[in-house]
Design a protein around this motif. Structure first.
Motif, PDB file in Angstrom:
ATOM      1  N   GLN A   5       0.922  -1.154   0.099  1.00 15.48           N
ATOM      2  CA  GLN A   5       0.102  -0.183   0.166  1.00 15.48           C
ATOM      3  C   GLN A   5       0.954   1.339  -0.072  1.00 15.48           C
ATOM      4  O   GLN A   5       0.732   2.125  -0.774  1.00 15.48           O
ATOM      5  N   TYR A   6       1.843   1.218   0.719  1.00 14.06           N
ATOM      6  CA  TYR A   6       2.790   2.596   0.857  1.00 14.06           C
ATOM      7  C   TYR A   6       3.304   2.506  -0.618  1.00 14.06           C
ATOM      8  O   TYR A   6       3.718   3.841  -1.002  1.00 14.06           O
ATOM      9  N   LEU A   7       3.864   1.671  -1.005  1.00 11.51           N
ATOM     10  CA  LEU A   7       4.646   1.578  -2.663  1.00 11.51           C
ATOM     11  C   LEU A   7       3.648   1.895  -3.496  1.00 11.51           C
ATOM     12  O   LEU A   7       4.215   2.545  -4.771  1.00 11.51           O
ATOM     13  N   GLN A   8       2.350   2.037  -3.249  1.00 17.80           N
ATOM     14  CA  GLN A   8       1.460   2.393  -4.506  1.00 17.80           C
ATOM     15  C   GLN A   8       1.585   3.809  -4.814  1.00 17.80           C
ATOM     16  O   GLN A   8       1.303   4.044  -6.046  1.00 17.80           O
ATOM     17  N   GLN A   9       1.818   4.734  -3.664  1.00 19.04           N
ATOM     18  CA  GLN A   9       2.142   5.974  -4.120  1.00 19.04           C
ATOM     19  C   GLN A   9       3.291   6.503  -4.926  1.00 19.04           C
ATOM     20  O   GLN A   9       3.127   7.490  -5.893  1.00 19.04           O
ATOM     21  N   PHE A  10       4.254   5.446  -5.184  1.00 20.53           N
ATOM     22  CA  PHE A  10       5.177   5.614  -5.914  1.00 20.53           C
ATOM     23  C   PHE A  10       5.172   4.657  -7.485  1.00 20.53           C
ATOM     24  O   PHE A  10       6.042   4.655  -8.219  1.00 20.53           O
ATOM     25  N   GLY A  11       3.925   4.027  -7.406  1.00 15.14           N
ATOM     26  CA  GLY A  11       3.598   3.204  -8.742  1.00 15.14           C
ATOM     27  C   GLY A  11       4.415   1.922  -8.638  1.00 15.14           C
ATOM     28  O   GLY A  11       4.752   1.502  -9.723  1.00 15.14           O
ATOM     29  N   LEU A  12       4.642   1.656  -7.546  1.00 14.38           N
ATOM     30  CA  LEU A  12       5.804   0.556  -7.345  1.00 14.38           C
ATOM     31  C   LEU A  12       5.113  -0.824  -6.613  1.00 14.38           C
ATOM     32  O   LEU A  12       5.777  -1.985  -6.394  1.00 14.38           O
ATOM     33  N   ASP A  13       3.852  -0.771  -6.272  1.00 14.14           N
ATOM     34  CA  ASP A  13       3.401  -1.780  -5.551  1.00 14.14           C
ATOM     35  C   ASP A  13       3.187  -3.086  -6.285  1.00 14.14           C
ATOM     36  O   ASP A  13       3.248  -3.960  -5.628  1.00 14.14           O
ATOM     37  N   GLU A  14       3.165  -3.009  -7.553  1.00 15.37           N
ATOM     38  CA  GLU A  14       3.023  -4.202  -8.291  1.00 15.37           C
ATOM     39  C   GLU A  14       4.325  -5.245  -8.540  1.00 15.37           C
ATOM     40  O   GLU A  14       4.137  -6.293  -8.939  1.00 15.37           O
ATOM     41  N   ARG A  15       5.363  -4.437  -7.948  1.00 14.07           N
ATOM     42  CA  ARG A  15       6.713  -5.164  -7.939  1.00 14.07           C
ATOM     43  C   ARG A  15       6.952  -6.022  -6.849  1.00 14.07           C
ATOM     44  O   ARG A  15       7.761  -6.807  -6.798  1.00 14.07           O
ATOM     45  N   VAL A  16       6.287  -5.738  -5.806  1.00 17.27           N
ATOM     46  CA  VAL A  16       6.397  -6.818  -4.557  1.00 17.27           C
ATOM     47  C   VAL A  16       6.225  -8.211  -4.944  1.00 17.27           C
ATOM     48  O   VAL A  16       5.082  -8.400  -5.571  1.00 17.27           O
ATOM     49  N   ARG A  17       7.154  -8.899  -4.487  1.00 14.57           N
ATOM     50  CA  ARG A  17       6.939 -10.295  -4.592  1.00 14.57           C
ATOM     51  C   ARG A  17       7.017 -10.951  -3.354  1.00 14.57           C
ATOM     52  O   ARG A  17       7.657 -10.698  -2.428  1.00 14.57           O
ATOM     53  N   GLU A  18       6.095 -12.083  -3.172  1.00 17.54           N
ATOM     54  CA  GLU A  18       6.065 -13.009  -2.168  1.00 17.54           C
ATOM     55  C   GLU A  18       6.576 -14.322  -2.432  1.00 17.54           C
ATOM     56  O   GLU A  18       6.168 -14.793  -3.469  1.00 17.54           O
ATOM     57  N   SER A  65       8.416  -8.670   4.967  1.00 17.88           N
ATOM     58  CA  SER A  65       8.321 -10.061   5.588  1.00 17.88           C
ATOM     59  C   SER A  65       9.598 -10.899   5.285  1.00 17.88           C
ATOM     60  O   SER A  65      10.279 -10.466   4.254  1.00 17.88           O
ATOM     61  N   ALA A  66       9.778 -12.015   6.092  1.00 13.94           N
ATOM     62  CA  ALA A  66      10.699 -12.892   5.674  1.00 13.94           C
ATOM     63  C   ALA A  66      10.919 -13.644   4.461  1.00 13.94           C
ATOM     64  O   ALA A  66      11.517 -14.542   4.187  1.00 13.94           O
ATOM     65  N   ALA A  67       9.583 -13.248   3.426  1.00 11.56           N
ATOM     66  CA  ALA A  67       9.353 -13.870   2.362  1.00 11.56           C
ATOM     67  C   ALA A  67       8.889 -13.029   1.400  1.00 11.56           C
ATOM     68  O   ALA A  67       8.015 -13.678   0.742  1.00 11.56           O
ATOM     69  N   SER A  68       9.641 -11.955   1.013  1.00 13.62           N
ATOM     70  CA  SER A  68       9.283 -11.057   0.054  1.00 13.62           C
ATOM     71  C   SER A  68      10.544 -10.322  -0.341  1.00 13.62           C
ATOM     72  O   SER A  68      11.466 -10.224   0.387  1.00 13.62           O
ATOM     73  N   ALA A  69      10.167  -9.676  -1.474  1.00 15.46           N
ATOM     74  CA  ALA A  69      11.219  -8.778  -2.175  1.00 15.46           C
ATOM     75  C   ALA A  69      10.437  -7.741  -2.828  1.00 15.46           C
ATOM     76  O   ALA A  69       9.180  -8.183  -3.289  1.00 15.46           O
ATOM     77  N   VAL A  70      11.171  -6.407  -3.278  1.00 11.63           N
ATOM     78  CA  VAL A  70      10.675  -5.850  -4.248  1.00 11.63           C
ATOM     79  C   VAL A  70      11.881  -5.359  -5.257  1.00 11.63           C
ATOM     80  O   VAL A  70      13.123  -4.949  -4.741  1.00 11.63           O
ATOM     81  N   ARG A  71      11.749  -5.485  -6.387  1.00 15.54           N
ATOM     82  CA  ARG A  71      12.520  -4.969  -7.583  1.00 15.54           C
ATOM     83  C   ARG A  71      12.413  -3.593  -7.716  1.00 15.54           C
ATOM     84  O   ARG A  71      11.560  -3.027  -8.086  1.00 15.54           O
TER      85      ARG A  71
END
Length: 158
Positions: free
Chosen positions: A8-21, A127-133
């Motif tokens: 949700q936080y990254l949405q303001q930067f247009g980066l929310d779709e890059r979050v991977r779990e 989380s301990a099972a996530s990353a963002v490019r």
């Protein structure tokens, strides 16, 4: 849930779709590199410290380590990492998923020069099972970092 907070936080930067779990842990540099499919150095690990009674996050390359003399010159104190309990309470993320996004008020964020050699890096996403490019410019913008600093060693040809 911290990953949803980060998304949700990254949405303001247009980066929310890059979050991977991931199905498996990405809590260490090696595990994160395996999960993401990149070299360990490209994992942007976020280290949490206490400076003058307030939390400070330093995001650095996966192959970098804190250089105590450089750290002391930058912050005027010896490096003192937060305990796992303090990380949750003061930063808002558990160890293994600490990242510079969606953090509590008063958390200072710095990016280490060790990251600048890469076009793309992969910080955790809460989380301990996530990353963002992210590119370094995107990381700088989304983390709202105070400054780029040079407090690490072990990553240059020394």
């Amino acid at each position: 849930m911290p990953v949803e907070d980060v998304r949700q936080y990254l949405q303001q930067f247009g980066l929310d779709e890059r979050v991977r779990e991931f199905e498996t842990s990405s809590a260490t540099v090696e595990l994160a590199a395996h999960a993401v499919g990149c070299e360990p150095a490209r994992i942007a690990k976020t280290l949490s410290f206490m400076v003058d009674g307030a939390p400070v996050l330093i995001v650095c390359a996966g192959d970098a380590r804190i250089d105590n003399p450089k750290y002391k010159a930058q912050f005027g104190a010896k490096a003192k990492m937060l305990t796992p309990e303090q990380a949750i309470e003061l930063v808002g993320h558990a160890v293994g998923g600490v990242c510079p996004f969606a953090v509590r008020d008063g958390v200072r964020v710095f990016l280490d020069e060790s990251l600048r050699r890469f076009d793309v890096v992969y910080p955790a996403a809460g989380s301990a099972a996530s990353a963002v490019r992210l590119t370094c410019d995107e990381l700088e913008r989304a983390s709202r970092c105070e400054a780029w600093i040079d407090v690490c060693k072990g990553w240059r040809e020394e």
